[in-house]
Design an enzyme around this catalytic site. Sequence first.
Site, mmCIF file in Angstrom:
data_model
loop_
_atom_site.group_PDB
_atom_site.id
_atom_site.type_symbol
_atom_site.label_atom_id
_atom_site.label_comp_id
_atom_site.label_asym_id
_atom_site.label_seq_id
_atom_site.Cartn_x
_atom_site.Cartn_y
_atom_site.Cartn_z
ATOM 1 N N HIS A 65 44.663 111.960 -70.871
ATOM 2 C CA HIS A 65 45.720 112.795 -70.291
ATOM 3 C C HIS A 65 45.836 112.774 -68.783
ATOM 4 C CE1 HIS A 65 46.578 114.408 -74.212
ATOM 5 N NE2 HIS A 65 47.730 114.739 -73.659
ATOM 6 N N TRP A 116 58.477 114.933 -87.779
ATOM 7 C CA TRP A 116 59.129 114.876 -86.478
ATOM 8 C C TRP A 116 60.616 114.546 -86.579
ATOM 9 C CZ3 TRP A 116 54.564 112.185 -83.370
ATOM 10 C CH2 TRP A 116 53.540 113.127 -83.238
ATOM 11 N N GLU A 138 70.339 120.829 -68.415
ATOM 12 C CA GLU A 138 70.401 121.223 -67.006
ATOM 13 C C GLU A 138 69.122 121.927 -66.551
ATOM 14 O OE1 GLU A 138 72.752 121.599 -69.234
ATOM 15 O OE2 GLU A 138 74.693 121.055 -68.406
ATOM 16 N N LYS A 157 51.131 125.174 -80.819
ATOM 17 C CA LYS A 157 52.391 125.175 -81.565
ATOM 18 C C LYS A 157 52.821 126.584 -81.962
ATOM 19 C CE LYS A 157 52.703 120.664 -82.837
ATOM 20 N NZ LYS A 157 53.928 119.950 -82.704
ATOM 21 N N GLU A 190 50.281 119.472 -88.720
ATOM 22 C CA GLU A 190 51.429 120.313 -88.387
ATOM 23 C C GLU A 190 52.271 120.721 -89.571
ATOM 24 O OE1 GLU A 190 52.635 117.773 -84.656
ATOM 25 O OE2 GLU A 190 54.327 118.609 -85.735
HETATM 26 N N1 GLN Z 1 49.956 104.298 -82.054
HETATM 27 C C1 GLN Z 1 50.493 105.353 -81.260
HETATM 28 C C2 GLN Z 1 50.290 105.043 -79.789
HETATM 29 O O1 GLN Z 1 49.320 104.476 -79.431
HETATM 30 C C3 GLN Z 1 49.831 106.681 -81.593
HETATM 31 C C4 GLN Z 1 50.428 107.817 -80.803
HETATM 32 C C5 GLN Z 1 50.002 109.213 -81.255
HETATM 33 O O2 GLN Z 1 48.965 109.435 -81.794
HETATM 34 N N2 GLN Z 1 50.812 110.197 -81.006
HETATM 35 O O3 GLN Z 1 51.106 105.377 -78.969
#
Ligand code: GLN
Length: 763
Positions: free
Chosen positions: A701, A568, A17, A114, A612
């Site tokens: 980005h 992950w 939510e 992180k 990570e």
């Molecule tokens: N091969 C993935 C992509 O191009 C790599 C993504 C990533 O580095 N998080 O989406």
Amino acid sequence: MVTTTVLGLPRIGPKRELKFALESHWAGRLSAAELLEEAAAVRADLRGRTVRAGLSQIPVGDFALYDHVLDMALVLDAVPDRFTGLRDDRLALAFAMARGRPDGQGVAALEMTKWFDTNYHYLVPELQPASRFAYVWRKHVELFQEAMAQGHDARPVLLGPLSFLALSKPTDPAATTSALLDPLLEAYAALLADLASSGVREVQLDEPVLVLDADEGTGPALTRAYGRLRAAAPSLSLWLTPYFGEIAPDLLDRVLDLPVDVLHLDLVRGPDQLERVLARLPADLDLSLGLVDGRNIWITDLDRAVAAAERAAGQIGPERLAIATSCSLLHVPYGLATETALDPDVRSWLAFGEEKMAEVALIGAALEQGQSAVAAELAANREAHRARLESPRVHDPAIRARARAITPEMTRRGAPYPERRVLHQARFDLPPIPTTTIGSFPQTREVRLARAAFRNRTMAPSAYQRFLQAETEKAIRRQEAIGLDVLVHGEFERNDMVEYFGERLSGFAFTAGGWVQSYGSRCVKPPIIYGDVARPSPMTVEAAAFAQSLTTRPVKGMLTGPVTILQWSFVRDDQERQETCRQIALAIRDEVADLEKALIGIIQIDEPALREGLPLTRAARPSYLAWAVECYRLAASGVRDDTQIHTHMCYAEFDDIIDSIVALDADVISIETARSAMKLLGSFVETTYPNEIGPGIWDIHSPRVPGIAEMEGLLLRAVEHIPADRLWANPDCGLKTRGWAETEESLVHLVQAARNVRRRLAA
Ligand code: GLN
Ligand code: ZN
């Protein structure tokens, strides 16, 4: 009476939510007042859950609309000058610090990074030389009063001063931690005094930095800080809560001497510290035992937890104990109620947030009323553990035998890189500075709709297959027209680079609503690895082979690496992480072999999460890096010498793991560097990376299209460090969040930039 509590709660809402409210607010569809109302409803719902679970005390003030570290900066007025104009509107200020100024005034957001070794990201407060901290926002008092009004015994949670400073970033050499500690402590003192005069009795001061390697300054700063806080609020019961590991051994004596009232121990990650602490515990220091794992989703071994609690109670008495989670429940989903479709066996082994609270209450009850009072629950827990231990869905003897039979040869390529390189040149005949992408192409609305329709069974598998092939064919034609040298199929079938593989591997389960906050309104739904992992059948071969059949240029096969899949996911707690990682590596190795058989000559195994996984303390790092590298190599080394292996990493600090990156022995690595204008190349230069590198020359980005000259400039910077015959040109990362218009235009520029640099170097 034994206090039963958690160190913090999830906050995105049981059905996300808060996420949806935030996004509506940012889109202008929900007013600030409506957003705050929704947030209050999320908190009230949570408190109801803590009561139903039977906790005796709840944390307050750990809640945050975007991030709790950001909130602490706002409470203490640690606001960088560039946001000064927004001070009058705290909500607008918070969101501007979190996301930049939306009005295009070019005010950059705080950096995000992180939170320890979790997948939660916090905003990094900036410390200016003149940082004048002041207690300006009564957030904790307000939330305490809200909870009290609803009838709860509430304990405000603050990020402690040492952690706040350590997690912040000085923007100037003069803004040192030692210069800023005293002014910061004055602001904390004012906050504690306000809490005390508002009727608060207990306060939790989170100091996760106490589990890291301590440097020289930490000990004295700790003593100074807690002396000052004690003086500010003599009547408050202060909880000192380190978590994510055992308290740094160098600091333990000092910690035990601090003028605090309750010391929390993360007994999930640091079970051995209990005995050390009990041996030296002062008579006026009580303990909070973090016995229920706040970082993973498995049921607690209640026999073991109760035994530890009884051991502590036997020495100091139950009235001096609290039972708690190891850390905040921020890192696990709300509860299992949504998971009606989960396999019932697997489900019986899981505990999400609500179930964990109930476990805490149960351990408290066992301590207070004796084990017989909760005998049925303990027996059920024992039975679930026994079933898990013996379950054929968890244990596959064939997989275990195969993992045991791994030999060092399996982790080594046949010939060394210089020899492989000659074979690659002969086989692929690529120009100098070959151009490629990282794998995914834009996931347009059409692509997402088709995938959803296929999942909901409103699109037939054959129709979906035709759709994917058509998308791939368009992507191949576009890449040919753009003039890229090494093509990709586009990853249109993948919604997530880990989930896609997890769904095709055995030993993985997926939740319907197991969302966990990643940052702000962004949430992830990590797969659960519950059993031995194997690959029943090929996962990517058809898509790659189809793409290759359309073109004479090489098509790269695209895989997610074993460490990233591990990192992950929620990982098994009944065997070492490295064991699980090896099994995943063998599965990926099988896939690599099948790609090679299908005549895919270039294969990329992405490991963006390698960094990570790095343990929080230095002593634990070499062993992690050794097995992580071994697993990557196990996945990658089963190929012929003339097959070219790539890897990809992004958005992490590489300096401290560069030796391990070299040790992966990938023929080519692509890394994100455009965002930092090639700063990252530094680590690779100093180590003189021996194989080929593609430093990203397009920061993906934003929709901004970088010009040819800009990318050419970045490539020329790169050639200063890397010989041109080992250099590739590529974007920073995958393009799935971009649109086709900017993607095509940017890639045309990228190809032209590479051609220009080739021409210059040839001249
Ligand atoms: N091969 C993935 C992509 O191009 C790599 C993504 C990533 O580095 N998080 O989406
Ligand atoms: Zn990436």
